[in-house]
Design a protein around this motif. Structure first.
Motif: not given
Length: 95
Positions: A1-13, A84-93
């Motif tokens: 299972m892979a883990q992709y880095v995701a960036i969370i931005e909250d510039a817009d309230p 980190l976002i897992e791919w594929p999701p645990v339910s699919e794996a």
């Protein structure tokens, strides 16, 4: 299972956006962080389907340390929350 880095931005309230440095154009979002994170696997699935339809596959994910060392993304990693976002999701794996 892979883990992709995701960036969370909250510039817009009113909206939280989430994007993947290793997957150009793959974005997710929501009204809050929780919703953006819940939507992230679906965005990854759609992105993967598009790549497969073009005869390609998902690129291997880089680690957070690798992204911090990449001048293109170092500032984003420093200034925003990275998850980190897992791919594929645990339910699919498990299927």
């Amino acid at each position: 299972m892979a883990q992709y880095v995701a960036i969370i931005e909250d510039a817009d309230p009113d909206v939280i956006s989430l994007w993947f440095p290793d997957l150009p154009g793959c974005i997710s979002g929501g009204d809050d962080v929780e919703e953006a994170l819940e939507n992230a696997p679906e965005a990854l699935a759609f992105y993967a389907q598009e790549l497969i339809a073009d005869g390609r596959q998902l690129p291997p994910p880089r680690t957070l340390a690798e992204l911090e060392a990449d001048p293109e993304f170092a500032e984003d990693v420093r200034n925003h929350t990275a998850v980190l976002i897992e791919w594929p999701p645990v339910s699919e794996a498990m299927e």
